[in-house]
Enzyme design. Structure first.
Site, mmCIF file in Angstrom:
data_model
loop_
_atom_site.group_PDB
_atom_site.id
_atom_site.type_symbol
_atom_site.label_atom_id
_atom_site.label_comp_id
_atom_site.label_asym_id
_atom_site.label_seq_id
_atom_site.Cartn_x
_atom_site.Cartn_y
_atom_site.Cartn_z
ATOM 1 N N LYS A 136 35.782 72.896 22.015
ATOM 2 C CA LYS A 136 36.175 71.554 21.578
ATOM 3 C C LYS A 136 35.098 70.537 21.945
ATOM 4 O O LYS A 136 34.458 70.638 22.992
ATOM 5 C CB LYS A 136 37.508 71.197 22.237
ATOM 6 C CG LYS A 136 38.147 69.909 21.764
ATOM 7 C CD LYS A 136 39.519 69.764 22.418
ATOM 8 C CE LYS A 136 40.209 68.484 22.006
ATOM 9 N NZ LYS A 136 41.560 68.377 22.634
ATOM 10 N N SER B 148 45.000 67.209 19.464
ATOM 11 C CA SER B 148 43.630 66.790 19.259
ATOM 12 C C SER B 148 42.658 67.941 19.031
ATOM 13 O O SER B 148 41.515 67.718 18.631
ATOM 14 C CB SER B 148 43.162 65.964 20.457
ATOM 15 O OG SER B 148 43.169 66.731 21.647
ATOM 16 N N SER C 197 48.156 68.956 22.387
ATOM 17 C CA SER C 197 46.899 69.084 21.654
ATOM 18 C C SER C 197 46.389 70.504 21.487
ATOM 19 O O SER C 197 45.439 70.735 20.739
ATOM 20 C CB SER C 197 45.812 68.233 22.320
ATOM 21 O OG SER C 197 46.114 66.872 22.194
#
Length: 548
Positions: free
Chosen positions: A142, A215, A239
């Protein structure tokens, strides 16, 4: 169509120029030999999941490799049946294709990954063994998690930088033999369930009209398209579990402070009303256990004194019945028809299973706990977000603007108000634990989100995941094998709402059920704090029953 077609965040002229430069840098990193033909890009279907196989850019061997999960890849590399180079190359090429279809990446550095893989292959040839349990395994990362020498941000363009070093997570994974080759998109500020940033808006591979989640939405889209078999996501309000559910993959949010997060770029730093957690997003249940077992075996708590040692070993649950609580709704938002269908199916199959005892689980003050979380997320009244936006000349995306205004409880807290708020959290945790204990449940099965993947800019309720973050209960999401079908998942002729928000959310589906057609349906399983290994074992039992 170019890679900038997936429109990102907007801003003033300075922001626009910088964002364009960033997007062009990313686009130029995709080599010509991995570019999809214009004939494909100009006529993309809503569901792009079949394009990597049909586009002709991958060999039959590469397609076969990218069908494997992470556990199988590690086993085959360890037996000498696969090389690190061919594995990383296959996933890197497929990642480039996935990005052109969904805008899921923020950094692409396949050549660096191949160089790292060559070193691992040389070690294996020389020593006759792997360097560690993740030897040669390609792992996607990420965006805000630092990888030495690669780009990262905290979701705002003003935080864009090149990492000077690995963080604890990537350092440990590298020592275990993992190979890095891509980084993935996240939302502005990392605090919405829509992956919309200055890079682009990441879309759902099964339906571009739907969100990939947030996210960790870039991870979700990439793994769903098999451009990665396993990636590292983070979860402070859902997320990991939200994108995993939206994209039909597996993911686990471990108990906080059990997996390394040292060195992550955060905004604001030091927020600990609700602790974030980091964990794997992947293609199989065994991958979740494999990753966490390998990670814990490196003793990350010796590196970071804030971490607690926790074994992720799976206990034997075959000697007694597993007591599963089923929570259909949280007394605030009613799940959409596809989710209700999956829950009904799960209940029927679990009731019929001889090794499971099913009970109805009544939620305990979920909207109270959810509002506590929202207040703790923004104890500064959203000032940090505002400062970051202003510094970069960046406009708030629709969901960033919404979340800052989502609760009347959001305000600028002084120290005493923060102490009082955290005391309310702790009291709520004790009361919820007492409630859970009275039910005798081992685990609770519930929705990860009120529906399947949301339409863009509509994901305004995180309660089905965030409640467990407030309690710090580990949760895993897994695909049911079902997909939304408007012909089956019909809108009820009458609907009695539990709240104004419930009616609003119901109408998102009722207005146009067809827009959700084909979206994966996932379920969530949770257990009490520090029960991560138990949860992983229970998830396997529950999933096997549901899918058989």
């Amino acid at each position: 169509m170019t890679l900038t077609t997936f429109q990102g965040a907007t801003g003033n002229s300075s922001f626009t120029a910088k964002a364009k430069s960033v997007q062009e840098r990313l686009e130029s990193s995709i080599p010509d030999y991995l570019r999809l033909p214009a004939s494909i890009l100009k006529n993309l279907p809503l569901d792009v999941t079949g394009i990597p196989e049909s586009c002709g850019l991958l060999t039959s061997s590469e397609l076969a490799i990218t069908e494997l999960d992470a556990t199988t890849i590690c086993q085959r590399i360890a037996r000498g049946e696969l090389s690190s180079v061919e594995t990383v190359t296959a996933f890197g090429k497929r990642a480039a294709i996935a990005h052109q279809l969904t805008a899921c990446l923020t950094d692409f550095f396949l050549e660096e990954g191949i160089a790292q893989a060559q070193e691992l292959d040389a070690y294996y040839k020389r020593e006759g063994k792997v360097i560690g349990p993740l030897h040669g395994l390609p792992i996607s990362i990420k965006d805000f998690i630092p990888v030495k020498g690669r780009w990262l941000s905290a979701g705002f363009i003003g935080t864009l930088q090149v990492s000077e070093d690995d963080c604890d997570m990537t350092s440990i994974l590298r020592q275990l033999g993992a190979v890095f080759y891509v980084k993935t998109n996240q939302p502005q500020g990392k605090m919405t369930m829509e992956c919309h940033s200055f890079y682009a808006r990441t879309v759902n591979p099964y339906n571009s009209k739907l969100s990939s989640g947030g996210s960790s939405g870039g991870e979700g889209a990439l793994i769903a398209l098999k451009g990665s078999c396993i990636g590292v996501g983070t979860d402070v309000g859902g997320s990991i579990r939200g994108p995993s559910a939206f994209c039909g993959i597996y993911g686990i949010r471990p108990t906080s402070l059990t997996t390394p997060m040292g060195g992550y770029v955060s905004s604001p730093a030091g927020q600990d009303g609700v602790h974030g957690s980091t964990g794997p997003m992947c293609r199989s249940a065994q991958d979740m256990a494999m990753f966490l077992h390998a990670l814990s075996g490196a003793d990350p708590y010796l590196l970071d004194p804030s971490l607690m040692p926790l074994s992720f070993d799976l206990p034997d649950l075959t000697q007694r019945k597993l007591r599963v609580g089923i929570m259909v709704h949280d007394q605030w938002i009613t799940p959409h028809p596809p989710m209700l269908r999956a829950l009904r199916m799960a209940r029927e199959k679990l009731i019929a299973a001889p090794n499971v005892e099913v009970v109805e689980f009544e939620p305990y003050k979920h909207i109270y706990g959810y509002n506590l979380a929202v207040e703790m997320f923004f104890e500064d009244d959203g000032k940090t977000f505002g400062d970051m936006l202003e510094e970069g000349g960046e406009d708030a995306t629709p969901l960033t603007e919404w979340i800052i205004q989502a609760s009347p409880a959001i305000k600028d807290h002084d120290a005493i108000e923060m102490w009082n708020l955290h005391d309310k959290r702790d009291s709520f945790r004790r009361a919820y634990s007492d409630h859970w204990n009275r039910t005798g449940c081992d685990v609770v099965l519930c929705p990860p989100y009120p529906g399947v993947a949301s339409q863009h800019d509509t994901a305004k309720y995180w309660g089905y995941t965030t409640i467990w973050n407030v309690l710090d209960y580990p949760g895993t999401v897994f695909p049911t094998g079902l997909t939304a079908d408007p012909a089956i998942d019909v809108v009820p002729t009458s609907f009695i709402s539990m709240s104004d928000a419930d009616l609003e959310h119901h109408q998102l589906y009722a207005k146009d059920p067809q827009v959700y057609a084909g979206a994966p349906i996932a379920l969530q399983l949770v257990t009490k704090r520090f029960g991560d290994g138990f949860l992983l074992a229970a998830q396997r039992i529950v999933e096997e029953i549901i899918k058989n």
